[in-house]
Scaffold this motif. Structure first.
Motif, PDB file in Angstrom:
ATOM      1  N   VAL A 150       0.864  -1.184   0.000  1.00 35.48           N
ATOM      2  CA  VAL A 150       0.000   0.000   0.000  1.00 35.48           C
ATOM      3  C   VAL A 150       0.900   1.233   0.000  1.00 35.48           C
ATOM      4  O   VAL A 150       2.004   1.208   0.560  1.00 35.48           O
ATOM      5  CB  VAL A 150      -0.948   0.035   1.220  1.00 35.48           C
ATOM      6  CG1 VAL A 150      -1.989  -1.081   1.135  1.00 35.48           C
ATOM      7  CG2 VAL A 150      -0.167  -0.070   2.533  1.00 35.48           C
ATOM      8  N   SER A 151       0.419   2.314  -0.620  1.00 36.68           N
ATOM      9  CA  SER A 151       1.176   3.567  -0.669  1.00 36.68           C
ATOM     10  C   SER A 151       0.176   4.718  -0.649  1.00 36.68           C
ATOM     11  O   SER A 151      -0.723   4.792  -1.503  1.00 36.68           O
ATOM     12  CB  SER A 151       2.016   3.610  -1.948  1.00 36.68           C
ATOM     13  OG  SER A 151       2.696   4.850  -2.059  1.00 36.68           O
ATOM     14  N   SER A 152       0.334   5.618   0.326  1.00 34.61           N
ATOM     15  CA  SER A 152      -0.596   6.729   0.501  1.00 34.61           C
ATOM     16  C   SER A 152       0.008   8.013  -0.061  1.00 34.61           C
ATOM     17  O   SER A 152       1.215   8.261   0.094  1.00 34.61           O
ATOM     18  CB  SER A 152      -0.923   6.928   1.983  1.00 34.61           C
ATOM     19  OG  SER A 152      -1.459   5.748   2.535  1.00 34.61           O
ATOM     20  N   ALA A 153      -0.855   8.852  -0.645  1.00 31.80           N
ATOM     21  CA  ALA A 153      -0.386  10.141  -1.169  1.00 31.80           C
ATOM     22  C   ALA A 153      -1.587  11.037  -1.457  1.00 31.80           C
ATOM     23  O   ALA A 153      -2.431  10.701  -2.298  1.00 31.80           O
ATOM     24  CB  ALA A 153       0.426   9.951  -2.445  1.00 31.80           C
ATOM     25  N   GLU A 154      -1.702  12.149  -0.727  1.00 31.34           N
ATOM     26  CA  GLU A 154      -2.677  13.214  -0.972  1.00 31.34           C
ATOM     27  C   GLU A 154      -4.109  12.691  -1.113  1.00 31.34           C
ATOM     28  O   GLU A 154      -4.801  12.935  -2.094  1.00 31.34           O
ATOM     29  CB  GLU A 154      -2.306  14.007  -2.234  1.00 31.34           C
ATOM     30  CG  GLU A 154      -0.971  14.712  -2.124  1.00 31.34           C
ATOM     31  CD  GLU A 154      -0.638  15.513  -3.367  1.00 31.34           C
ATOM     32  OE1 GLU A 154      -1.442  15.478  -4.338  1.00 31.34           O
ATOM     33  OE2 GLU A 154       0.408  16.169  -3.369  1.00 31.34           O
ATOM     34  N   GLY A 155      -4.558  11.921  -0.131  1.00 28.90           N
ATOM     35  CA  GLY A 155      -5.936  11.452  -0.103  1.00 28.90           C
ATOM     36  C   GLY A 155      -6.225  10.252  -0.966  1.00 28.90           C
ATOM     37  O   GLY A 155      -7.385   9.842  -1.074  1.00 28.90           O
ATOM     38  N   SER A 156      -5.233   9.677  -1.603  1.00 20.17           N
ATOM     39  CA  SER A 156      -5.442   8.478  -2.413  1.00 20.17           C
ATOM     40  C   SER A 156      -4.546   7.356  -1.908  1.00 20.17           C
ATOM     41  O   SER A 156      -3.474   7.593  -1.340  1.00 20.17           O
ATOM     42  CB  SER A 156      -5.153   8.753  -3.889  1.00 20.17           C
ATOM     43  OG  SER A 156      -3.781   9.064  -4.071  1.00 20.17           O
ATOM     44  N   LEU A 157      -4.995   6.125  -2.153  1.00 21.57           N
ATOM     45  CA  LEU A 157      -4.265   4.942  -1.693  1.00 21.57           C
ATOM     46  C   LEU A 157      -4.002   4.037  -2.897  1.00 21.57           C
ATOM     47  O   LEU A 157      -4.934   3.620  -3.584  1.00 21.57           O
ATOM     48  CB  LEU A 157      -5.068   4.181  -0.638  1.00 21.57           C
ATOM     49  CG  LEU A 157      -4.400   2.935  -0.055  1.00 21.57           C
ATOM     50  CD1 LEU A 157      -3.157   3.327   0.759  1.00 21.57           C
ATOM     51  CD2 LEU A 157      -5.396   2.167   0.836  1.00 21.57           C
ATOM     52  N   GLN A 158      -2.712   3.768  -3.143  1.00 26.30           N
ATOM     53  CA  GLN A 158      -2.336   2.851  -4.215  1.00 26.30           C
ATOM     54  C   GLN A 158      -2.109   1.471  -3.619  1.00 26.30           C
ATOM     55  O   GLN A 158      -1.425   1.340  -2.608  1.00 26.30           O
ATOM     56  CB  GLN A 158      -1.082   3.335  -4.936  1.00 26.30           C
ATOM     57  CG  GLN A 158      -0.730   2.498  -6.157  1.00 26.30           C
ATOM     58  CD  GLN A 158       0.502   3.031  -6.868  1.00 26.30           C
ATOM     59  OE1 GLN A 158       1.630   2.895  -6.356  1.00 26.30           O
ATOM     60  NE2 GLN A 158       0.304   3.652  -8.023  1.00 26.30           N
ATOM     61  N   ILE A 159      -2.697   0.463  -4.294  1.00 30.69           N
ATOM     62  CA  ILE A 159      -2.661  -0.908  -3.785  1.00 30.69           C
ATOM     63  C   ILE A 159      -2.027  -1.806  -4.839  1.00 30.69           C
ATOM     64  O   ILE A 159      -2.335  -1.684  -6.037  1.00 30.69           O
ATOM     65  CB  ILE A 159      -4.080  -1.401  -3.473  1.00 30.69           C
ATOM     66  CG1 ILE A 159      -4.758  -0.446  -2.486  1.00 30.69           C
ATOM     67  CG2 ILE A 159      -4.070  -2.822  -2.919  1.00 30.69           C
ATOM     68  CD1 ILE A 159      -6.251  -0.607  -2.464  1.00 30.69           C
ATOM     69  N   SER A 160      -1.203  -2.714  -4.426  1.00 31.25           N
ATOM     70  CA  SER A 160      -0.616  -3.698  -5.328  1.00 31.25           C
ATOM     71  C   SER A 160      -0.690  -5.080  -4.687  1.00 31.25           C
ATOM     72  O   SER A 160      -0.659  -5.222  -3.467  1.00 31.25           O
ATOM     73  CB  SER A 160       0.842  -3.355  -5.656  1.00 31.25           C
ATOM     74  OG  SER A 160       1.635  -3.357  -4.485  1.00 31.25           O
ATOM     75  N   ALA A 161      -0.812  -6.084  -5.559  1.00 35.56           N
ATOM     76  CA  ALA A 161      -0.880  -7.466  -5.050  1.00 35.56           C
ATOM     77  C   ALA A 161      -0.388  -8.412  -6.128  1.00 35.56           C
ATOM     78  O   ALA A 161      -0.620  -8.201  -7.328  1.00 35.56           O
ATOM     79  CB  ALA A 161      -2.301  -7.826  -4.639  1.00 35.56           C
ATOM     80  N   ASP A 162       0.288  -9.468  -5.713  1.00 35.04           N
ATOM     81  CA  ASP A 162       0.753 -10.538  -6.600  1.00 35.04           C
ATOM     82  C   ASP A 162       0.399 -11.843  -5.898  1.00 35.04           C
ATOM     83  O   ASP A 162       0.863 -12.108  -4.772  1.00 35.04           O
ATOM     84  CB  ASP A 162       2.263 -10.422  -6.815  1.00 35.04           C
ATOM     85  CG  ASP A 162       2.811 -11.449  -7.789  1.00 35.04           C
ATOM     86  OD1 ASP A 162       2.003 -12.199  -8.386  1.00 35.04           O
ATOM     87  OD2 ASP A 162       4.046 -11.495  -7.969  1.00 35.04           O
ATOM     88  N   ALA A 163      -0.426 -12.676  -6.568  1.00 32.99           N
ATOM     89  CA  ALA A 163      -0.912 -13.893  -5.914  1.00 32.99           C
ATOM     90  C   ALA A 163      -1.227 -14.954  -6.952  1.00 32.99           C
ATOM     91  O   ALA A 163      -1.275 -14.692  -8.156  1.00 32.99           O
ATOM     92  CB  ALA A 163      -2.149 -13.590  -5.077  1.00 32.99           C
ATOM     93  N   ILE A 164      -1.479 -16.195  -6.470  1.00 30.39           N
ATOM     94  CA  ILE A 164      -1.780 -17.333  -7.339  1.00 30.39           C
ATOM     95  C   ILE A 164      -3.059 -17.976  -6.835  1.00 30.39           C
ATOM     96  O   ILE A 164      -3.207 -18.258  -5.637  1.00 30.39           O
ATOM     97  CB  ILE A 164      -0.627 -18.352  -7.340  1.00 30.39           C
ATOM     98  CG1 ILE A 164       0.663 -17.689  -7.862  1.00 30.39           C
ATOM     99  CG2 ILE A 164      -0.980 -19.570  -8.186  1.00 30.39           C
ATOM    100  CD1 ILE A 164       1.897 -18.596  -7.758  1.00 30.39           C
ATOM    101  N   ALA A 165      -3.986 -18.224  -7.781  1.00 34.90           N
ATOM    102  CA  ALA A 165      -5.255 -18.875  -7.452  1.00 34.90           C
ATOM    103  C   ALA A 165      -5.341 -20.192  -8.207  1.00 34.90           C
ATOM    104  O   ALA A 165      -4.964 -20.280  -9.385  1.00 34.90           O
ATOM    105  CB  ALA A 165      -6.422 -17.986  -7.832  1.00 34.90           C
ATOM    106  N   ALA A 166      -5.857 -21.221  -7.526  1.00 33.34           N
ATOM    107  CA  ALA A 166      -5.961 -22.555  -8.122  1.00 33.34           C
ATOM    108  C   ALA A 166      -7.229 -22.639  -8.969  1.00 33.34           C
ATOM    109  O   ALA A 166      -8.134 -23.441  -8.713  1.00 33.34           O
ATOM    110  CB  ALA A 166      -5.945 -23.630  -7.034  1.00 33.34           C
ATOM    111  N   SER A 167      -7.320 -21.788  -9.995  1.00 30.97           N
ATOM    112  CA  SER A 167      -8.479 -21.768 -10.884  1.00 30.97           C
ATOM    113  C   SER A 167      -8.070 -21.164 -12.223  1.00 30.97           C
ATOM    114  O   SER A 167      -6.949 -20.679 -12.379  1.00 30.97           O
ATOM    115  CB  SER A 167      -9.651 -20.987 -10.264  1.00 30.97           C
ATOM    116  OG  SER A 167      -9.230 -19.674  -9.932  1.00 30.97           O
TER     117      SER A 167
END
Length: 234
Positions: A150-167
């Motif tokens: 997560v990264s916050s800046a001037e009222g906004s939140l940037q989100i990143s994710a890297d994951a694996i799903a068994a589908s």
């Protein structure tokens, strides 16, 4: 002899007198003709010929010219300007009324999905980092988390994710459509690298980009990059 001389003298005198009379008669005739053809000084031919007073003739001509000019001016004033609309007598021409706008009003901006204060910038390996809005962006069941941030800046939140799903990729995309659709996100495919699929979800100024690919074991690896705002339209 004396009588004969008298007769000859009388004939001569008569001839002289006759010639003199002819000359006088021709002179008189010429003077009469000249007097008839010569106009009187200071008068116009029209006035002399008709017997009318010259001042009266000039006044009549000026009156006729003035009447013609007045008639032309009156006609020009009475004729309406070309292209102008004339209103019936006794009626007032009202200005044109502009049509009222027919479009629908703009909908109000959506309510924010996150609130202040925003979490501090952080990242984590193998787990969901603190401050990650898991209630907004939930992972498919059985997901293995590679990393989050997560990264916050001037009222906004940037989100990143890297994951694996068994589908499958289609199943993963369908999962995020089901959780983001009720939040009024709309989705569209975007260009992706070879072997990958990418979908963009938008809601006002909020956005979520999902990229998927198939692993060697048949699972789906997905990466998320999102921007959420703490205030609507912020």
């Amino acid at each position: 002899m004396i009588a004969k001389r008298l007769v000859i003298a009388g004939v001569g005198i008569a001839a002289v007198l006759g010639g003199t009379a002819v000359v006088l008669d021709q002179v008189t005739a010429g003077q009469s003709a000249d007097s008839r053809s010569a106009p009187v000084a200071g008068s116009s031919p029209t006035a002399s010929g008709s017997g009318a007073d010259p001042g009266t003739a000039d006044a009549a001509t000026a009156a006729e010219a003035g009447g013609a000019a007045t008639a032309e001016a009156t006609g020009a004033a009475a004729k309406p300007a070309e292209g102008s609309a004339s209103a019936p007598a006794g009626r007032e021409v009202l200005p044109a009324v502009s049509p009222s706008p027919s479009g629908l009003p703009m909908p109000p901006p959506p309510a924010p999905l996150i609130s202040l204060p925003l979490p501090a910038t952080a990242s984590a390996q193998g787990k969901i980092v603190d401050g990650f809005p898991a209630d907004v962006i939930a992972f498919p069941e059985g997901t293995v988390v590679v990393s989050t941030g997560v990264s916050s800046a001037e009222g906004s939140l940037q989100i990143s994710a890297d994951a694996i799903a068994a589908s499958s990729q289609a199943s993963v995309v369908g999962h995020f459509q089901q959780i983001l659709g009720p939040l009024k996100f709309w989705s569209e495919p975007v260009q992706a690298a070879e072997g990958q699929q990418s979908m963009r979800f938008s809601r006002g100024n909020d956005s979520v980009t999902l990229t998927t690919s198939t692993t060697g074991t048949g699972s789906t690896r997905f990466m998320l990059l999102a921007n959420l705002h703490a205030a609507a339209g912020g």
